[in-house]
Design a protein around this motif. Structure first.
Motif, PDB file in Angstrom:
ATOM      1  N   GLN A  43     -11.556  37.105   0.428  1.00  0.00           N
ATOM      2  CA  GLN A  43     -11.574  35.649   0.367  1.00  0.00           C
ATOM      3  C   GLN A  43     -12.528  35.167  -0.721  1.00  0.00           C
ATOM      4  O   GLN A  43     -12.219  34.230  -1.452  1.00  0.00           O
ATOM      5  N   SER A  44     -13.671  35.833  -0.853  1.00  0.00           N
ATOM      6  CA  SER A  44     -14.613  35.443  -1.908  1.00  0.00           C
ATOM      7  C   SER A  44     -14.046  35.750  -3.294  1.00  0.00           C
ATOM      8  O   SER A  44     -14.261  34.981  -4.236  1.00  0.00           O
ATOM      9  N   ARG A  45     -13.310  36.856  -3.411  1.00  0.00           N
ATOM     10  CA  ARG A  45     -12.655  37.160  -4.694  1.00  0.00           C
ATOM     11  C   ARG A  45     -11.645  36.076  -5.048  1.00  0.00           C
ATOM     12  O   ARG A  45     -11.537  35.662  -6.195  1.00  0.00           O
ATOM     13  N   ALA A  46     -10.892  35.625  -4.043  1.00  0.00           N
ATOM     14  CA  ALA A  46      -9.899  34.576  -4.276  1.00  0.00           C
ATOM     15  C   ALA A  46     -10.584  33.295  -4.752  1.00  0.00           C
ATOM     16  O   ALA A  46     -10.135  32.662  -5.721  1.00  0.00           O
ATOM     17  N   GLU A  47     -11.655  32.921  -4.113  1.00  0.00           N
ATOM     18  CA  GLU A  47     -12.362  31.691  -4.485  1.00  0.00           C
ATOM     19  C   GLU A  47     -12.964  31.799  -5.885  1.00  0.00           C
ATOM     20  O   GLU A  47     -12.866  30.870  -6.690  1.00  0.00           O
ATOM     21  N   ARG A  48     -13.565  32.944  -6.199  1.00  0.00           N
ATOM     22  CA  ARG A  48     -14.118  33.130  -7.557  1.00  0.00           C
ATOM     23  C   ARG A  48     -13.017  33.071  -8.600  1.00  0.00           C
ATOM     24  O   ARG A  48     -13.213  32.513  -9.682  1.00  0.00           O
ATOM     25  N   THR A  49     -11.865  33.626  -8.290  1.00  0.00           N
ATOM     26  CA  THR A  49     -10.751  33.618  -9.243  1.00  0.00           C
ATOM     27  C   THR A  49     -10.221  32.202  -9.437  1.00  0.00           C
ATOM     28  O   THR A  49      -9.906  31.791 -10.555  1.00  0.00           O
ATOM     29  N   ARG A  50     -10.142  31.438  -8.339  1.00  0.00           N
ATOM     30  CA  ARG A  50      -9.726  30.031  -8.469  1.00  0.00           C
ATOM     31  C   ARG A  50     -10.718  29.249  -9.315  1.00  0.00           C
ATOM     32  O   ARG A  50     -10.331  28.443 -10.164  1.00  0.00           O
ATOM     33  N   ASN A  51     -12.011  29.492  -9.091  1.00  0.00           N
ATOM     34  CA  ASN A  51     -13.031  28.815  -9.900  1.00  0.00           C
ATOM     35  C   ASN A  51     -12.909  29.200 -11.370  1.00  0.00           C
ATOM     36  O   ASN A  51     -13.063  28.358 -12.251  1.00  0.00           O
ATOM     37  N   GLU A  52     -12.640  30.462 -11.624  1.00  0.00           N
ATOM     38  CA  GLU A  52     -12.472  30.933 -13.004  1.00  0.00           C
ATOM     39  C   GLU A  52     -11.273  30.248 -13.663  1.00  0.00           C
ATOM     40  O   GLU A  52     -11.305  29.920 -14.849  1.00  0.00           O
ATOM     41  N   SER A  53     -10.225  30.004 -12.906  1.00  0.00           N
ATOM     42  CA  SER A  53      -9.017  29.384 -13.475  1.00  0.00           C
ATOM     43  C   SER A  53      -9.306  27.984 -13.999  1.00  0.00           C
ATOM     44  O   SER A  53      -8.653  27.523 -14.941  1.00  0.00           O
ATOM     45  N   ILE A  68      -3.217  35.499  -9.127  1.00  0.00           N
ATOM     46  CA  ILE A  68      -4.135  36.571  -8.735  1.00  0.00           C
ATOM     47  C   ILE A  68      -4.899  36.155  -7.484  1.00  0.00           C
ATOM     48  O   ILE A  68      -5.037  36.939  -6.532  1.00  0.00           O
ATOM     49  N   ALA A  69      -5.375  34.908  -7.456  1.00  0.00           N
ATOM     50  CA  ALA A  69      -6.095  34.403  -6.285  1.00  0.00           C
ATOM     51  C   ALA A  69      -5.211  34.430  -5.049  1.00  0.00           C
ATOM     52  O   ALA A  69      -5.673  34.774  -3.948  1.00  0.00           O
ATOM     53  N   ALA A  70      -3.946  34.091  -5.197  1.00  0.00           N
ATOM     54  CA  ALA A  70      -3.020  34.133  -4.062  1.00  0.00           C
ATOM     55  C   ALA A  70      -2.875  35.566  -3.539  1.00  0.00           C
ATOM     56  O   ALA A  70      -2.773  35.784  -2.329  1.00  0.00           O
ATOM     57  N   GLY A  71      -2.889  36.524  -4.437  1.00  0.00           N
ATOM     58  CA  GLY A  71      -2.844  37.925  -4.020  1.00  0.00           C
ATOM     59  C   GLY A  71      -4.079  38.318  -3.231  1.00  0.00           C
ATOM     60  O   GLY A  71      -3.990  39.025  -2.217  1.00  0.00           O
ATOM     61  N   TYR A  72      -5.250  37.840  -3.663  1.00  0.00           N
ATOM     62  CA  TYR A  72      -6.482  38.106  -2.918  1.00  0.00           C
ATOM     63  C   TYR A  72      -6.438  37.434  -1.548  1.00  0.00           C
ATOM     64  O   TYR A  72      -6.901  38.005  -0.559  1.00  0.00           O
ATOM     65  N   ASP A  73      -5.885  36.217  -1.484  1.00  0.00           N
ATOM     66  CA  ASP A  73      -5.725  35.540  -0.196  1.00  0.00           C
ATOM     67  C   ASP A  73      -4.862  36.373   0.752  1.00  0.00           C
ATOM     68  O   ASP A  73      -5.154  36.489   1.943  1.00  0.00           O
ATOM     69  N   GLU A  74      -3.807  36.958   0.209  1.00  0.00           N
ATOM     70  CA  GLU A  74      -2.925  37.803   1.015  1.00  0.00           C
ATOM     71  C   GLU A  74      -3.669  39.046   1.509  1.00  0.00           C
ATOM     72  O   GLU A  74      -3.521  39.454   2.664  1.00  0.00           O
ATOM     73  N   LEU A  75      -4.475  39.644   0.647  1.00  0.00           N
ATOM     74  CA  LEU A  75      -5.269  40.804   1.067  1.00  0.00           C
ATOM     75  C   LEU A  75      -6.256  40.413   2.168  1.00  0.00           C
ATOM     76  O   LEU A  75      -6.466  41.175   3.122  1.00  0.00           O
ATOM     77  N   ALA A  76      -6.844  39.223   2.056  1.00  0.00           N
ATOM     78  CA  ALA A  76      -7.761  38.746   3.100  1.00  0.00           C
ATOM     79  C   ALA A  76      -7.019  38.558   4.418  1.00  0.00           C
ATOM     80  O   ALA A  76      -7.515  38.937   5.483  1.00  0.00           O
ATOM     81  N   ARG A  78      -4.311  40.114   5.406  1.00  0.00           N
ATOM     82  CA  ARG A  78      -3.997  41.444   5.944  1.00  0.00           C
ATOM     83  C   ARG A  78      -5.231  42.118   6.542  1.00  0.00           C
ATOM     84  O   ARG A  78      -5.142  42.800   7.555  1.00  0.00           O
ATOM     85  N   ALA A  79      -6.374  41.933   5.890  1.00  0.00           N
ATOM     86  CA  ALA A  79      -7.604  42.524   6.413  1.00  0.00           C
ATOM     87  C   ALA A  79      -7.974  41.906   7.763  1.00  0.00           C
ATOM     88  O   ALA A  79      -8.405  42.609   8.675  1.00  0.00           O
TER      89      ALA A  79
END
Length: 84
Positions: A43-53, A68-76, A78-79
């Motif tokens: 989830q933190s990776r997704a947020e950082r990626t959104r901020n980077e965008s 990419i952020a949406a993919g991280y959201d999906e991984l979160a 699943r986790a």
């Protein structure tokens, strides 16, 4: 004048596990551990990626980061499911 063989003809000369096909990845069937093993990491990776965008003006670049952020959201997601 001798004609050089094209890509389709060259594939027939390839050697390996299956002619014209890449070798399978080693460990491809093994499970993958996340670096921290939890949803908060992804989830933190997704947020950082959104901020980077937001740094980019080009829509195509921003869209790429958002995918990419949406993919991280999906991984979160699943986790979270796997930890239940």
């Amino acid at each position: 004048m001798k004609r050089s063989k094209g890509p389709a003809e060259a594939v027939g000369r390839m050697s390996g596990p299956a002619k014209g096909r890449p070798a399978p990845l080693k460990g491809a069937d093994e499970s993958i551990d996340t670096p921290s093993g939890d949803a908060e990491y992804w989830q933190s990776r997704a947020e950082r990626t959104r901020n980077e965008s937001r740094r980019y003006k080009q829509n195509a670049v921003r869209d790429h980061f958002l995918k990419i952020a949406a993919g991280y959201d999906e991984l979160a997601r699943r986790a979270r499911e796997s930890s239940r």
